[in-house]
Design a protein around this motif. Structure first.
Motif, PDB file in Angstrom:
ATOM      1  N   ALA A 240      23.081  62.578 -14.231  1.00  0.00           N
ATOM      2  CA  ALA A 240      23.304  63.464 -15.376  1.00  0.00           C
ATOM      3  C   ALA A 240      23.987  62.714 -16.511  1.00  0.00           C
ATOM      4  N   TRP A 241      25.008  61.917 -16.187  1.00  0.00           N
ATOM      5  CA  TRP A 241      25.681  61.127 -17.226  1.00  0.00           C
ATOM      6  C   TRP A 241      24.704  60.148 -17.852  1.00  0.00           C
ATOM      7  N   THR A 242      23.875  59.534 -17.047  1.00  0.00           N
ATOM      8  CA  THR A 242      22.901  58.573 -17.548  1.00  0.00           C
ATOM      9  C   THR A 242      21.913  59.250 -18.488  1.00  0.00           C
ATOM     10  N   ARG A 243      21.413  60.391 -18.083  1.00  0.00           N
ATOM     11  CA  ARG A 243      20.462  61.132 -18.922  1.00  0.00           C
ATOM     12  C   ARG A 243      21.078  61.453 -20.288  1.00  0.00           C
ATOM     13  N   ALA A 244      22.331  61.842 -20.290  1.00  0.00           N
ATOM     14  CA  ALA A 244      22.980  62.273 -21.538  1.00  0.00           C
ATOM     15  C   ALA A 244      23.433  61.116 -22.411  1.00  0.00           C
ATOM     16  N   ASN A 245      23.700  59.941 -21.830  1.00  0.00           N
ATOM     17  CA  ASN A 245      24.391  58.889 -22.579  1.00  0.00           C
ATOM     18  C   ASN A 245      23.673  57.552 -22.686  1.00  0.00           C
ATOM     19  N   ILE A 246      22.651  57.329 -21.880  1.00  0.00           N
ATOM     20  CA  ILE A 246      22.120  55.973 -21.757  1.00  0.00           C
ATOM     21  C   ILE A 246      21.423  55.481 -23.023  1.00  0.00           C
ATOM     22  N   ALA A 247      20.951  56.381 -23.879  1.00  0.00           N
ATOM     23  CA  ALA A 247      20.262  55.946 -25.097  1.00  0.00           C
ATOM     24  C   ALA A 247      21.160  55.083 -25.974  1.00  0.00           C
ATOM     25  N   GLN A 248      22.463  55.385 -26.005  1.00  0.00           N
ATOM     26  CA  GLN A 248      23.358  54.604 -26.861  1.00  0.00           C
ATOM     27  C   GLN A 248      23.629  53.212 -26.304  1.00  0.00           C
ATOM     28  N   TYR A 249      23.180  52.959 -25.053  1.00  0.00           N
ATOM     29  CA  TYR A 249      23.335  51.632 -24.454  1.00  0.00           C
ATOM     30  C   TYR A 249      21.990  50.933 -24.259  1.00  0.00           C
ATOM     31  N   GLY A 250      20.976  51.438 -24.974  1.00  0.00           N
ATOM     32  CA  GLY A 250      19.676  50.774 -24.955  1.00  0.00           C
ATOM     33  C   GLY A 250      18.745  51.217 -23.861  1.00  0.00           C
ATOM     34  N   GLY A 251      19.086  52.291 -23.144  1.00  0.00           N
ATOM     35  CA  GLY A 251      18.230  52.778 -22.077  1.00  0.00           C
ATOM     36  C   GLY A 251      17.383  53.956 -22.511  1.00  0.00           C
ATOM     37  N   ASP A 252      16.273  54.162 -21.834  1.00  0.00           N
ATOM     38  CA  ASP A 252      15.365  55.271 -22.114  1.00  0.00           C
ATOM     39  C   ASP A 252      15.702  56.433 -21.181  1.00  0.00           C
ATOM     40  N   PRO A 253      16.222  57.530 -21.703  1.00  0.00           N
ATOM     41  CA  PRO A 253      16.602  58.652 -20.833  1.00  0.00           C
ATOM     42  C   PRO A 253      15.416  59.339 -20.173  1.00  0.00           C
ATOM     43  N   ASP A 254      14.203  59.050 -20.650  1.00  0.00           N
ATOM     44  CA  ASP A 254      13.003  59.622 -20.037  1.00  0.00           C
ATOM     45  C   ASP A 254      12.389  58.696 -18.997  1.00  0.00           C
ATOM     46  N   ALA A 255      13.055  57.579 -18.718  1.00  0.00           N
ATOM     47  CA  ALA A 255      12.530  56.625 -17.724  1.00  0.00           C
ATOM     48  C   ALA A 255      13.674  56.169 -16.817  1.00  0.00           C
ATOM     49  N   ILE A 256      14.253  57.136 -16.100  1.00  0.00           N
ATOM     50  CA  ILE A 256      15.360  56.856 -15.186  1.00  0.00           C
ATOM     51  C   ILE A 256      14.819  56.736 -13.765  1.00  0.00           C
ATOM     52  N   PHE A 257      15.065  55.593 -13.139  1.00  0.00           N
ATOM     53  CA  PHE A 257      14.680  55.348 -11.754  1.00  0.00           C
ATOM     54  C   PHE A 257      15.941  55.248 -10.905  1.00  0.00           C
ATOM     55  N   VAL A 258      15.963  55.956  -9.785  1.00  0.00           N
ATOM     56  CA  VAL A 258      17.099  55.864  -8.879  1.00  0.00           C
ATOM     57  C   VAL A 258      16.754  54.866  -7.786  1.00  0.00           C
ATOM     58  N   ALA A 259      17.726  54.024  -7.443  1.00  0.00           N
ATOM     59  CA  ALA A 259      17.504  52.983  -6.448  1.00  0.00           C
ATOM     60  C   ALA A 259      18.760  52.826  -5.617  1.00  0.00           C
ATOM     61  N   GLY A 260      18.609  52.195  -4.456  1.00  0.00           N
ATOM     62  CA  GLY A 260      19.773  51.951  -3.624  1.00  0.00           C
ATOM     63  C   GLY A 260      19.415  51.107  -2.430  1.00  0.00           C
ATOM     64  N   HIS A 261      20.459  50.558  -1.814  1.00  0.00           N
ATOM     65  CA  HIS A 261      20.297  49.780  -0.586  1.00  0.00           C
ATOM     66  C   HIS A 261      21.022  50.483   0.556  1.00  0.00           C
TER      67      HIS A 261
END
Length: 311
Positions: free
Chosen positions: A130-151
């Motif tokens: 949710a934070w990423t969706r709302a804020n990532i554009a100001q850090y150069g990210g595309d809020p419509d292209a969020i991929f979740v990943a993990g190990h």
């Protein structure tokens, strides 16, 4: 090879006992140190740190390119550690692997046992999204292209949050917020619980077979998934990835299952770090995510009206 053999192979055995102690205490931190020393910054920059809760573990860090670029797809990465240990600050090597490939990377923390027992780890993963969706554009990210990943445990967090819509819904997000999910050596079908970590983190969940297992939440609405696993993994057996892939395929969901015969549970993550970089792991993520991001970007662009020919 695991943390110990991989790092010793790079550093030699001169400091064997000191290195053994450091790895036993925190393997990812040592891996991060070696990666930074051998591979450099790779034009990757820490852009911001953010705290999203009262627990010290509820934090995230955003990494992107040193120079401004067009909006990039975003990898939200959740660390492993059996839901009992781990710190996103130790995973800068993952950011340095993928920022040069065209991503913005969010390293996500989450509450650990006992505070973060089910469903705490999923609530926190959804909060980071949710934070990423709302804020990532100001850090150069595309809020419509969020991929979740993990190990490992983090792969569970990522995949389960993508599959069970209630966690994103509690943050006011639609299921389509997640463009895709990427699991590295993740547990997706592990009931009945047969380890201390699963019993302590999930043992108090009501009806755990139905409420805690990713394979129980597969539907046609699930996002595309990339599942990577090592055939020599005895910590989280590759049958987890096979079982989830089969369920996704049966539901008509695009899924890319890649199994590596020579890799174990840790290899698949170590191979993203210098000097052990293995293009197969990095390329698998890039080849999976970038086309989906491009398609989403094209679909989001407003159509240009065609001017009627004047006669």
């Amino acid at each position: 090879m695991g943390w110990t053999l991989a790092i010793i192979a790079a550093l030699g055995i001169g400091g064997f006992f000191g290195l053994q102690y450091a790895i036993a205490r925190n393997g990812p931190a040592v891996l991060d140190l070696v990666d930074r020393a051998s591979g450099g910054a790779r034009e990757t920059k820490l852009l911001v740190r953010h705290v999203f809760g009262d627990s010290p573990a509820q934090k995230l860090a955003v990494y992107g390119p040193a120079a401004k670029t067009a909006a990039r797809p975003v990898l939200v990465f959740s660390h492993g550690g059996s839901w009992r240990s781990g710190d996103p600050d130790d995973y800068g090597f993952f950011a340095r692997a993928f920022v040069p490939e065209g991503f913005v990377v969010v390293l996500a923390g989450y509450r650990l046992h006992p505070e973060g027992d089910f469903p705490g780890m999923l609530e926190d993963t959804a909060s980071v999204i949710a934070w990423t969706r709302a804020n990532i554009a100001q850090y150069g990210g595309d809020p419509d292209a969020i991929f979740v990943a993990g190990h490992s445990a983090g792969a569970y967090n990522a995949v389960m949050t993508a599959l069970d819509p209630q966690w994103l819904a509690r943050e006011g997000l639609e299921p389509g917020t997640v463009a895709g999910a990427i699991g590295l050596a993740g547990p997706y079908d592990f009931y009945p619980f047969d380890s201390d970590s699963t019993r302590t983190s999930f043992g108090n969940a009501p009806d755990p077979a139905r409420t805690t297992q990713p394979v129980a939440f597969v539907s046609a609405e699930a996002p595309p998934m990339l599942l990577l696993s090592g055939e020599r993994d005895t910590t989280v057996k590759p049958r987890n990835s096979r079982a989830l892939a089969a369920k996704l395929e049966a539901a008509g969901v695009p899924v890319d299952l890649r199994l590596y015969p020579e890799m174990d549970h840790y290899d698949i993550l170590v191979k993203t770090a210098s000097p052990w970089n293995d293009r197969r792991v990095v390329d698998a993520v890039r080849e999976f995510a970038l086309p989906i991001a491009a398609t989403r970007r094209a679909e989001a662009m407003p159509s240009v009206p065609v001017q009627r020919e004047l006669r």
